[in-house]
Structures are given as structure tokens and as C-alpha cells.
Design a protein around this motif. Structure first.
Motif, PDB file in Angstrom:
ATOM      1  N   VAL A  30       0.874  -1.175   0.000  1.00 32.29           N
ATOM      2  CA  VAL A  30       0.000   0.000   0.000  1.00 32.29           C
ATOM      3  C   VAL A  30       0.910   1.223   0.000  1.00 32.29           C
ATOM      4  CG1 VAL A  30      -1.830   1.257   1.197  1.00 32.29           C
ATOM      5  CG2 VAL A  30      -1.743  -1.247   1.328  1.00 32.29           C
ATOM      6  N   ASP A  31       0.820   2.006  -1.041  1.00 31.67           N
ATOM      7  CA  ASP A  31       1.709   3.169  -1.158  1.00 31.67           C
ATOM      8  C   ASP A  31       0.961   4.323  -1.797  1.00 31.67           C
ATOM      9  OD1 ASP A  31       4.441   4.438  -1.217  1.00 31.67           O
ATOM     10  OD2 ASP A  31       3.997   4.468  -3.362  1.00 31.67           O
ATOM     11  N   GLN A  32       1.039   5.467  -1.175  1.00 28.90           N
ATOM     12  CA  GLN A  32       0.464   6.661  -1.792  1.00 28.90           C
ATOM     13  C   GLN A  32       1.639   7.549  -2.201  1.00 28.90           C
ATOM     14  OE1 GLN A  32      -2.658   7.489  -2.737  1.00 28.90           O
ATOM     15  NE2 GLN A  32      -1.593   9.208  -3.663  1.00 28.90           N
ATOM     16  N   PRO A  33       2.088   7.438  -3.461  1.00 29.89           N
ATOM     17  CA  PRO A  33       3.335   8.107  -3.860  1.00 29.89           C
ATOM     18  C   PRO A  33       3.308   9.613  -3.655  1.00 29.89           C
ATOM     19  CG  PRO A  33       2.452   6.739  -5.657  1.00 29.89           C
ATOM     20  CD  PRO A  33       1.425   6.746  -4.569  1.00 29.89           C
ATOM     21  N   SER A  38      11.250  10.376  -0.466  1.00 23.34           N
ATOM     22  CA  SER A  38      12.677  10.691  -0.470  1.00 23.34           C
ATOM     23  C   SER A  38      13.357   9.963  -1.622  1.00 23.34           C
ATOM     24  CB  SER A  38      13.268  10.244   0.867  1.00 23.34           C
ATOM     25  OG  SER A  38      14.581  10.646   1.020  1.00 23.34           O
ATOM     26  N   SER A  39      12.890   8.745  -1.878  1.00 21.42           N
ATOM     27  CA  SER A  39      13.574   7.886  -2.849  1.00 21.42           C
ATOM     28  C   SER A  39      13.575   8.466  -4.262  1.00 21.42           C
ATOM     29  CB  SER A  39      12.924   6.504  -2.866  1.00 21.42           C
ATOM     30  OG  SER A  39      12.984   5.927  -1.586  1.00 21.42           O
ATOM     31  N   LYS A  40      12.510   9.185  -4.608  1.00 21.94           N
ATOM     32  CA  LYS A  40      12.437   9.694  -5.983  1.00 21.94           C
ATOM     33  C   LYS A  40      13.411  10.848  -6.208  1.00 21.94           C
ATOM     34  CE  LYS A  40       7.860   8.098  -6.899  1.00 21.94           C
ATOM     35  NZ  LYS A  40       6.470   8.407  -6.617  1.00 21.94           N
ATOM     36  N   PRO A 164      -3.605   6.091   0.591  1.00 18.43           N
ATOM     37  CA  PRO A 164      -2.963   6.237   1.909  1.00 18.43           C
ATOM     38  C   PRO A 164      -3.374   5.093   2.836  1.00 18.43           C
ATOM     39  CG  PRO A 164      -4.139   8.245   1.268  1.00 18.43           C
ATOM     40  CD  PRO A 164      -4.539   7.181   0.298  1.00 18.43           C
ATOM     41  N   PHE A 165      -2.424   4.515   3.522  1.00 19.90           N
ATOM     42  CA  PHE A 165      -2.736   3.517   4.550  1.00 19.90           C
ATOM     43  C   PHE A 165      -3.108   4.304   5.800  1.00 19.90           C
ATOM     44  CE2 PHE A 165      -1.854   0.474   7.903  1.00 19.90           C
ATOM     45  CZ  PHE A 165      -2.280  -0.723   7.355  1.00 19.90           C
ATOM     46  N   PRO A 166      -4.283   4.023   6.395  1.00 21.98           N
ATOM     47  CA  PRO A 166      -4.706   4.880   7.509  1.00 21.98           C
ATOM     48  C   PRO A 166      -3.773   4.789   8.715  1.00 21.98           C
ATOM     49  CG  PRO A 166      -6.240   3.053   7.138  1.00 21.98           C
ATOM     50  CD  PRO A 166      -5.232   2.980   6.059  1.00 21.98           C
ATOM     51  N   MET A 302      16.665   4.792   7.125  1.00 25.32           N
ATOM     52  CA  MET A 302      17.937   4.617   6.417  1.00 25.32           C
ATOM     53  C   MET A 302      18.609   5.932   6.030  1.00 25.32           C
ATOM     54  SD  MET A 302      17.278   0.994   4.688  1.00 25.32           S
ATOM     55  CE  MET A 302      15.859   0.548   5.622  1.00 25.32           C
ATOM     56  N   GLY A 303      18.105   7.013   6.586  1.00 28.30           N
ATOM     57  CA  GLY A 303      18.787   8.310   6.491  1.00 28.30           C
ATOM     58  C   GLY A 303      19.234   8.663   5.091  1.00 28.30           C
ATOM     59  N   SER A 304      20.536   8.868   4.931  1.00 32.12           N
ATOM     60  CA  SER A 304      21.096   9.302   3.642  1.00 32.12           C
ATOM     61  C   SER A 304      21.635   8.139   2.839  1.00 32.12           C
ATOM     62  CB  SER A 304      22.275  10.247   3.866  1.00 32.12           C
ATOM     63  OG  SER A 304      21.998  11.170   4.841  1.00 32.12           O
TER      64      SER A 304
HETATM   65  C1  LIG Z   1      18.274  15.272  -1.585  1.00 32.64           C
HETATM   66  C2  LIG Z   1      18.476  13.858  -1.159  1.00 32.64           C
HETATM   67  C3  LIG Z   1      19.585  13.162  -1.620  1.00 32.64           C
HETATM   68  C4  LIG Z   1      19.777  11.836  -1.225  1.00 32.64           C
HETATM   69  N1  LIG Z   1      20.847  11.154  -1.716  1.00 32.64           N
HETATM   70  C5  LIG Z   1      21.011   9.855  -1.392  1.00 32.64           C
HETATM   71  C6  LIG Z   1      22.083   9.106  -1.932  1.00 32.64           C
HETATM   72  O1  LIG Z   1      22.907   9.612  -2.695  1.00 32.64           O
HETATM   73  N2  LIG Z   1      22.183   7.784  -1.582  1.00 32.64           N
HETATM   74  C7  LIG Z   1      21.276   7.192  -0.742  1.00 32.64           C
HETATM   75  O2  LIG Z   1      21.388   6.000  -0.476  1.00 32.64           O
HETATM   76  N3  LIG Z   1      20.271   7.896  -0.200  1.00 32.64           N
HETATM   77  C8  LIG Z   1      20.124   9.200  -0.495  1.00 32.64           C
HETATM   78  N4  LIG Z   1      19.109   9.908   0.049  1.00 32.64           N
HETATM   79  C9  LIG Z   1      18.298   9.271   1.094  1.00 32.64           C
HETATM   80  C10 LIG Z   1      17.261   8.340   0.506  1.00 32.64           C
HETATM   81  O3  LIG Z   1      16.419   9.087  -0.307  1.00 32.64           O
HETATM   82  C11 LIG Z   1      16.483   7.678   1.648  1.00 32.64           C
HETATM   83  O4  LIG Z   1      17.354   6.988   2.504  1.00 32.64           O
HETATM   84  C12 LIG Z   1      15.479   6.672   1.096  1.00 32.64           C
HETATM   85  O5  LIG Z   1      14.871   7.145  -0.050  1.00 32.64           O
HETATM   86  C13 LIG Z   1      14.444   6.331   2.126  1.00 32.64           C
HETATM   87  O6  LIG Z   1      13.566   5.424   1.540  1.00 32.64           O
HETATM   88  P1  LIG Z   1      12.237   5.020   2.265  1.00 32.64           P
HETATM   89  O7  LIG Z   1      11.618   3.967   1.418  1.00 32.64           O
HETATM   90  O8  LIG Z   1      12.509   4.709   3.691  1.00 32.64           O
HETATM   91  O9  LIG Z   1      11.336   6.349   2.268  1.00 32.64           O
HETATM   92  P2  LIG Z   1      10.603   7.097   1.062  1.00 32.64           P
HETATM   93  O10 LIG Z   1      11.401   7.073  -0.156  1.00 32.64           O
HETATM   94  O11 LIG Z   1      10.210   8.430   1.576  1.00 32.64           O
HETATM   95  O12 LIG Z   1       9.325   6.219   0.774  1.00 32.64           O
HETATM   96  C14 LIG Z   1       8.227   6.168   1.631  1.00 32.64           C
HETATM   97  C15 LIG Z   1       7.005   5.855   0.797  1.00 32.64           C
HETATM   98  O13 LIG Z   1       5.922   5.594   1.681  1.00 32.64           O
HETATM   99  C16 LIG Z   1       4.787   6.323   1.247  1.00 32.64           C
HETATM  100  N5  LIG Z   1       3.921   6.530   2.397  1.00 32.64           N
HETATM  101  C17 LIG Z   1       4.191   7.205   3.537  1.00 32.64           C
HETATM  102  N6  LIG Z   1       3.148   7.143   4.375  1.00 32.64           N
HETATM  103  C18 LIG Z   1       2.195   6.394   3.759  1.00 32.64           C
HETATM  104  C19 LIG Z   1       0.880   5.977   4.109  1.00 32.64           C
HETATM  105  N7  LIG Z   1       0.314   6.301   5.281  1.00 32.64           N
HETATM  106  N8  LIG Z   1       0.174   5.244   3.216  1.00 32.64           N
HETATM  107  C20 LIG Z   1       0.708   4.899   2.018  1.00 32.64           C
HETATM  108  N9  LIG Z   1       1.955   5.279   1.636  1.00 32.64           N
HETATM  109  C21 LIG Z   1       2.679   6.012   2.497  1.00 32.64           C
HETATM  110  C22 LIG Z   1       5.391   7.609   0.673  1.00 32.64           C
HETATM  111  O14 LIG Z   1       4.504   8.297  -0.145  1.00 32.64           O
HETATM  112  C23 LIG Z   1       6.578   7.020  -0.084  1.00 32.64           C
HETATM  113  O15 LIG Z   1       6.187   6.559  -1.343  1.00 32.64           O
HETATM  114  C24 LIG Z   1      18.871  11.222  -0.333  1.00 32.64           C
HETATM  115  C25 LIG Z   1      17.757  11.922   0.106  1.00 32.64           C
HETATM  116  C26 LIG Z   1      17.556  13.233  -0.295  1.00 32.64           C
HETATM  117  C27 LIG Z   1      16.346  13.960   0.194  1.00 32.64           C
END
Ligand SMILES: Cc1cc2nc3c(=O)[nH]c(=O)nc-3n(C[C@H](O)[C@H](O)[C@H](O)COP(=O)(O)OP(=O)(O)OC[C@H]3O[C@@H](n4cnc5c(N)ncnc54)[C@H](O)[C@@H]3O)c2cc1C
Length: 337
Positions: A30-33, A38-40, A164-166, A302-304
Motif C-alpha cells: 500500500v503506497d500513496q506516492p 525521499s527515494s524519488k 494512503p494507509f490509515p 535509512m537516512g542518507s
Molecule cells: C536530496 C536527497 C539526496 C539523497 N541522496 C542519497 C544518496 O545519494 N544515496 C542514498 O542511499 N540515499 C540518499 N538519500 C536518502 C534516501 O532518499 C532515503 O534513505 C530513502 O529514499 C528512504 O527510503 P524510504 O523507502 O525509507 O522512504 P521514502 O522514499 O520516503 O518512501 C516512503 C514511501 O511511503 C509512502 N507513504 C508514507 N506514508 C504512507 C501511508 N500512510 N500510506 C501509504 N503510503 C505512504 C510515501 O509516499 C513514499 O512513497 C537522499 C535523500 C535526499 C532527500
């Protein structure tokens, strides 16, 4: 095993989903893009060395055991190309940095990556102290990786529901009877299921430029990085901000990126894109994985460095999920509960 729901399909959720699929474990995503991703925006750099201090990223020796194999096997599986092996040219800021390089380069771990010193031959590059060459690293085209994952799910009857997942309290989630894995990035903070200040997200901004004057053969790094994307385009980043935790790029952000770029590059360029995202950082800068309550799990924080960490951590997490093997204490969510 109970039904599995992954909430969020960024790098964390998609990587975990690939691992589940490799073991033949069905799940629902379940994902609401549009909420926040951050990943995009991520540059996708996969580099095990903190270049400022030339320290190994904690756990990087383990993380690198899955790089590049994880991404390359998924490329074969999906028919997409998203992992690019590369070299970094680090621009030394001063002689002290060169001394540190010389000191570290023969360490067992560092010697795999820190290679020779190089002279700058690009007249547009401002690098009077020269360059340090880092090999064996790469970068992930995160958008292409997510596209590949989506196509693969569609072809393998893995349901992705874009809604959105509630937000719910843990007891309600635990009563659902499903295994719910929260991969919802920095928005987990709003769920208030963790003690205050466990999450310390940072907004980051990147810009894409087009220019004739930079080499497309390697990544450049100083206070910022420049990743060659092909067709004379480069991703430049990234900034760190602790306010305005949303995906809206700002005027301050672009000015900062341009200023930092112009400290190392005197060539002409055109900005063709500018993006912002929020990194899911934790207060000890380590991921958070494991059990929140009963069947409610978290794979996040997973931060950066999600592109570096997620392949190995998802494997460890899956092992925990399927066999009950304990999670490494350094990443276990238990440390905050
Ligand atoms: C400018 C920038 C540069 C970066 N550079 C790097 C790099 O060089 N190398 C690296 O490894 N990392 C980098 N990062 C960090 C990286 O982006 C993150 O560590 C990673 O994307 C986190 O992934 P995630 O899946 O945890 O979160 P996200 O990518 O934020 O994904 C979370 C997803 O969950 C969805 N979501 C949230 N709440 C709900 C809900 N209630 N219901 C349904 N969907 C929901 C969101 O819409 C999203 O699609 C960078 C980040 C930024 C901002």
C-alpha cells in the motif's frame, strides 16, 4: 505465514518486496506516492566511505557484501538498467585532506576503495590541491529502480494499492491479524508510535544541470557531488535542512546548490530540474528495523544511505521474519522502545 502488507514503496519497501519475492513470499503493498518520497529525489550514491573524514560508514563492510550483486540480479530479473558502477573524484580542499588520505589508504577496508591521487586536467574545475580517486562504488538510478519494481510486481500478481494507509495506533494495527511492515519513510514520525525525537528527518535538495564542461566518466565530490546522468546532464546535491519537512524545493536550496557548485566549477551550466525530499534520519543515525508490537514491524530510518544499506538489511530483516533469528542490536528498533 500471515498475510504481509508493506506500507510505503520507496527504496526500503521496494527492496524488501524484491527480497520477499525472491523467497516466493506473496505480499500486498500500500503506497500513496504523492504523500512524500525521499527515494524519488535521492542521488542514489552507494559509497561506503564518509568522504569528509574518510571514515567507513558503520556496518559498510557488511552492506557492501550485497553490492552490486543485489542490484545486478534485479536488473537481470526485470530487464531494467538502474545500477551504475562508477568512480568518484574527490576534490581535496587542502593539504590536510591529502595527508589524511595517505594515512587511511592502506587500511584493510579503505584500500579496496581509496586508490591513487590524480591531477586535475579540466580547466573548468577548481581543484588546486588535486583529486583523490575512489573506485568500487556506484550509484542507483532510484526512479528506474522503482519503475522496475512496479513492473515486476504487475507481472507477478503482487498487488500495489495506491492509496494512503490509515494512520493507526499500534493496538489497532496489531489486531488486524496481518503482518504490517511500515516502510513509510519520514512520515512514520507522524504516527507517534516511537518515543519523541527518535526520528530526526532532514530535508534535502538536489538540482539537475546540463553542461558541456564536466567529465561524464566519473562522479565529482567536494562539499557537494555531481553525478553524470548521461546526455551532458548531472545531478548536483545535496543540501541539509532541518526545517520545512516537505518535498517542496526552495529558493534558499537552489542558491546553496549553485554557490557550492560554483566553488568547484567555473563552466557554464543550465539548471533543468530542482527537487526536494525528506530523509528518514534517526537520532543515532542508524536504521530502525524490527518489531513495534506483535505483528507490526518497521523497516525504516535509512537516512542518507538507503541505496547502500537496504539490500543487506532487508535480507537480515527477512531472516528475522521467517526464522526468528535475532536482529543486530545496532539496528533493532528495540533500542528506542
Ligand atoms: C536530496 C536527497 C539526496 C539523497 N541522496 C542519497 C544518496 O545519494 N544515496 C542514498 O542511499 N540515499 C540518499 N538519500 C536518502 C534516501 O532518499 C532515503 O534513505 C530513502 O529514499 C528512504 O527510503 P524510504 O523507502 O525509507 O522512504 P521514502 O522514499 O520516503 O518512501 C516512503 C514511501 O511511503 C509512502 N507513504 C508514507 N506514508 C504512507 C501511508 N500512510 N500510506 C501509504 N503510503 C505512504 C510515501 O509516499 C513514499 O512513497 C537522499 C535523500 C535526499 C532527500
Amino acid at each position: 505465514m500471515k498475510d504481509i502488507i508493506i506500507v510505503g514503496r520507496g527504496l526500503a519497501g521496494a527492496t524488501l518486496s524484491f527480497q520477499l519475492l525472491a523467497k516466493g513470499i506473496k505480499h500486498h503493498i500500500v503506497d500513496q506516492p504523492s504523500l512524500s518520497s525521499s527515494s524519488k529525489v535521492a542521488a542514489g550514491l552507494v559509497n561506503p566511505i564518509v568522504l569528509k573524514r574518510l571514515k567507513m560508514v558503520q556496518g559498510a563492510d557488511e552492506f557492501m557484501t550485497h553490492i552490486p550483486d543485489f542490484y545486478q540480479t534485479k536488473e537481470v530479473l526485470t530487464g531494467f538498467k538502474f545500477y551504475h558502477e562508477s568512480t568518484i573524484h574527490h576534490i581535496f580542499a587542502n593539504a590536510g585532506e591529502i595527508n589524511l588520505w595517505e594515512e587511511k589508504k592502506d587500511n584493510v577496508f579503505h584500500s579496496q576503495f581509496l586508490k591513487g591521487l590524480a591531477k586535475n586536467t579540466n580547466p573548468n574545475l577548481l581543484a588546486p590541491h588535486g583529486l583523490g580517486v575512489i573506485e568500487g562504488i556506484g550509484w542507483l538510478d532510484t526512479q528506474s529502480f522503482l519503475n522496475a519494481h512496479k513492473a515486476f510486481c504487475n507481472n507477478n500478481s503482487i498487488l500495489i494499492t495506491e492509496t494512503p494507509f490509515p494512520k493507526n495506533d499500534l493496538s489497532t494495527l496489531a489486531e488486524s491479524g496481518q503482518v504490517i511492515i511500515l516502510c513509510n519513510g519520514h512520515l512514520l514520525k507522524d504516527w507517534e508510535v516511537l518515543p519523541e525525537n527518535t526520528f530526526t528527518p532532514t530535508r534535502g535538495e538536489v538540482m539537475t544541470i546540463e553542461t558541456d564542461g564536466l567529465s561524464e566518466n566519473n562522479i565529482l565530490h567536494s562539499s557537494i557531488f555531481a553525478i553524470p546522468l548521461g546526455k551532458k546532464q548531472f545531478k548536483i546535491g545535496a543540501t541539509y535542512h532541518w526545517d520545512k519537512l516537505n518535498d517542496m524545493p526552495t529558493g534558499d536550496g537552489i542558491e546553496r546548490l549553485k554557490t557550492d557548485l560554483e566553488k568547484i566549477y567555473s563552466g557554464k551550466y543550465e539548471v533543468i530540474n530542482h527537487q526536494a525530499g525528506v530523509r528518514p534520519n534517526t537520532k543515532d543515525r542508524k536504521p530502525i528495523i524490527g518489531k513495534l508490537k506483535d505483528n507490526v514491524m518497521v523497516f525504516n530510518g535509512m537516512g542518507s544511505r538507503a541505496a547502500l544499506m537496504a539490500p543487506q538489511l532487508s535480507n537480515t530483516f527477512l531472516d528475522y521474519l521467517t526464522t526468528g533469528n535475532p536482529l543486530p542490536a545496532a539496528y533493532n528498533i528495540d533500542r528506542f522502545l
